[in-house]
Design an enzyme around this catalytic site. Structure first.
Site, mmCIF file in Angstrom:
data_model
loop_
_atom_site.group_PDB
_atom_site.id
_atom_site.type_symbol
_atom_site.label_atom_id
_atom_site.label_comp_id
_atom_site.label_asym_id
_atom_site.label_seq_id
_atom_site.Cartn_x
_atom_site.Cartn_y
_atom_site.Cartn_z
ATOM 1 N N GLN A 166 2.866 9.997 1.208
ATOM 2 C CA GLN A 166 4.173 9.373 1.462
ATOM 3 C C GLN A 166 5.218 9.763 0.425
ATOM 4 O OE1 GLN A 166 2.322 5.252 2.108
ATOM 5 N NE2 GLN A 166 4.207 5.125 3.271
ATOM 6 N N HIS A 222 -4.627 1.842 7.360
ATOM 7 C CA HIS A 222 -3.251 2.360 7.471
ATOM 8 C C HIS A 222 -3.026 3.489 6.453
ATOM 9 C CE1 HIS A 222 1.266 1.514 7.936
ATOM 10 N NE2 HIS A 222 1.205 2.334 6.896
ATOM 11 N N GLU A 223 -3.482 3.270 5.219
ATOM 12 C CA GLU A 223 -3.244 4.269 4.165
ATOM 13 C C GLU A 223 -4.100 5.518 4.360
ATOM 14 O OE1 GLU A 223 -0.680 3.907 2.507
ATOM 15 O OE2 GLU A 223 -0.399 1.777 2.905
ATOM 16 N N HIS A 256 -2.511 7.789 6.684
ATOM 17 C CA HIS A 256 -1.457 8.591 6.047
ATOM 18 C C HIS A 256 -2.031 9.885 5.477
ATOM 19 C CE1 HIS A 256 2.280 6.432 6.204
ATOM 20 N NE2 HIS A 256 1.780 5.314 5.717
ATOM 21 N N CYS A 308 5.673 -0.166 7.504
ATOM 22 C CA CYS A 308 5.321 1.000 6.689
ATOM 23 C C CYS A 308 6.531 1.387 5.854
ATOM 24 C CB CYS A 308 4.932 2.153 7.624
ATOM 25 S SG CYS A 308 4.581 3.682 6.757
ATOM 26 N N LEU A 309 6.299 1.699 4.595
ATOM 27 C CA LEU A 309 7.412 2.075 3.713
ATOM 28 C C LEU A 309 8.084 3.371 4.174
ATOM 29 C CD1 LEU A 309 5.884 1.209 0.216
ATOM 30 C CD2 LEU A 309 7.549 -0.110 1.543
ATOM 31 N N GLY A 320 0.841 -1.196 0.000
ATOM 32 C CA GLY A 320 0.000 0.000 0.000
ATOM 33 C C GLY A 320 0.873 1.242 0.000
HETATM 34 ZN ZN ZN Z 1 2.580 3.404 5.782
#
Ligand code: ZN
Length: 177
Positions: free
Chosen positions: A51, A133-134, A137, A91-92, A46
């Site tokens: 991000q 989660h997204e 963000h 998380c990226l 995701g």
């Molecule tokens: Zn994330």
């Protein structure tokens, strides 16, 4: 298509509350393609526009095993939540960190798809975790915000140290003149 740079915690740009997309057009679809390419390359399941430093309510997700079910949700909203479930998340934007987070087990989601058409659906399991989660963000919230302050501080110090070291390494790699 282009690979975008993923911002890392504690970059302040990860804290913006993104603005809704008012018109879905060619630009949006190009951005969706770039976000998906960046997500697959990372690799991740995701990615939110915030991000990569973009002030737009747009997320891409693919929770399939073979990376063959790309989804894009524009202006996504959670209409209803049901149950609670803990699962391990990463998380990226917080590389190398995996922690248990409690979220709703099932959610009802409303969004626009890549053609600007309204979609509404129920999600559970990994898809529900990923979408929650997204969407966090897009509201400037990170999964580390669910952890204790002590844990969050430890993660922040670790990442800041890694970023400093990467910076020093690239500085030494520069040609001497
Ligand atoms: Zn994330």
């Amino acid at each position: 298509m282009a690979l975008l740079t993923i911002l890392h915690y504690p970059d302040p740009r990860l804290r913006i509350h993104a603005r809704p997309i008012t018109a879905v057009g060619v630009e949006t679809r190009r951005l969706i393609a770039d976000l998906l390419e960046t997500m697959y390359a990372a690799p991740g399941i995701g990615l939110a526009a915030t991000q990569v430093g973009l002030d737009q309510r747009l997320i891409v997700v693919d929770v399939s095993e073979n990376n063959d079910a790309p989804c894009a949700f524009i202006n996504p909203e959670i209409l209803a939540r049901d149950g609670k479930e803990k699962s391990q998340e990463g998380c990226l934007s917080v590389p190398g960190v995996f922690e248990e987070v409690e979220r709703a087990e099932r959610i009802r989601v409303r969004a626009l798809d890549r053609d600007g058409k309204r979609v509404e659906f129920d999600a559970d399991g990994l898809l529900a975790v990923c979408i929650q989660h997204e969407i966090d963000h897009l509201d400037g919230k990170l999964f580390v915000d669910y952890l204790s302050e002590l844990k969050r501080l430890r993660i922040r110090k670790k990442l800041e140290k890694e970023q400093r070291e990467t910076h020093e390494r690239s500085a030494t790699a520069a040609p001497a003149i």
